[in-house]
Write a protein that holds these residues in place. Sequence first.
Motif, short mmCIF file in Angstrom:
data_model
loop_
_atom_site.label_atom_id
_atom_site.label_comp_id
_atom_site.label_asym_id
_atom_site.label_seq_id
_atom_site.Cartn_x
_atom_site.Cartn_y
_atom_site.Cartn_z
N GLY A 122 0.80 -1.21 0.00
CA GLY A 122 0.00 0.00 0.00
C GLY A 122 0.84 1.26 0.00
N ALA A 135 -7.29 5.24 2.96
CA ALA A 135 -8.08 4.27 2.20
C ALA A 135 -8.39 4.72 0.77
N TYR A 138 -5.27 4.28 -1.36
CA TYR A 138 -5.07 2.84 -1.51
C TYR A 138 -6.02 2.30 -2.58
N ALA A 139 -7.26 2.78 -2.56
CA ALA A 139 -8.25 2.35 -3.54
C ALA A 139 -7.82 2.71 -4.96
N ALA A 163 -10.24 0.08 2.44
CA ALA A 163 -9.86 0.52 1.09
C ALA A 163 -10.64 -0.23 0.03
N TYR A 167 -13.18 1.33 -2.62
CA TYR A 167 -12.96 1.04 -4.03
C TYR A 167 -14.22 0.49 -4.69
#
Length: 288
Positions: A122, A135, A138-139, A163, A167
């Motif tokens: 990540g 998050a 990260y997505a 995340a 997403y």
Amino acid sequence: MKKIQFFIITKSIGLYLNALSYINLEEAKNKAYQLFSQPRKGRIKKEKLPKTLQNATHETFEYQTEKFQTYIWHGTRGGAERSEANEEAILLVHGWESNASRWKKLLNHLKPLGRTIIAIDGPAHGLSDGKEFNAPKYAEYINVLTQKYQPKTVIAHSIGGAAISFYLNKYKNHNFEKVVLLGAPSEFKILSDNFINLLSLNNKIKAKLEDYYFQKFNIHIDDFSGHKFAESFTQKAFIAHDTEDNVVLIDEGRKYASAWKNAIYIETNGLGHSMHDADLYQKIIDFI
């Protein structure tokens, strides 16, 4: 003794930021967010790569100005290793202050399935670039990766689960058929409030931070909730949470379970937040 030292350090930082907020609120907010978003652990060095990751194929992706690292264990069919990810690829998404090597024990259970396995470092973790972890960012990493490999199954731990929820809510990826969440937090507000309380930050900084989150992520903090996102998810889910998890409390897992229409939910005892357990991993294999 360590608890006393930690208490003194955190409260001293909070006292400093509270005092700074009366002089320069914007700077106090910036420093607070920096503390909140920058992991202190989870980095690894190429020359000291864990053995688990040495045996993988390494692939680097780009998102905006940053590069992020992935590790691939190619699936096998008939004893022959495939050079590309097969149609049954599994994605592994770690959590806060960790990296792709955290999946070492689970990999031993996954590899016999013969499916391609892809693990990601990540933002600001492992060999990936950056200093900030959240998050939504990260997505975005996950979105770049899935456009190429389109995995059918994802297994996520801790904030990696948040995340994935963010997403799926943003990109509506129906290529994912199965989702496994382990010790995943649901409500971003709880994470933020825990940080505020840890440092005893005043309401001026709290309000400024929450306004900054809205500007940065384009979503109100009260709506930044994994279980609310999950109400519309169609994927099959396996959700597991430990009753003794003192990092992400059990209520967060129960929220996911109550909202996700097509979910299996189990509660474990004594595994804590890490949730490393052979019996649990076998249940995950059975689910996959």
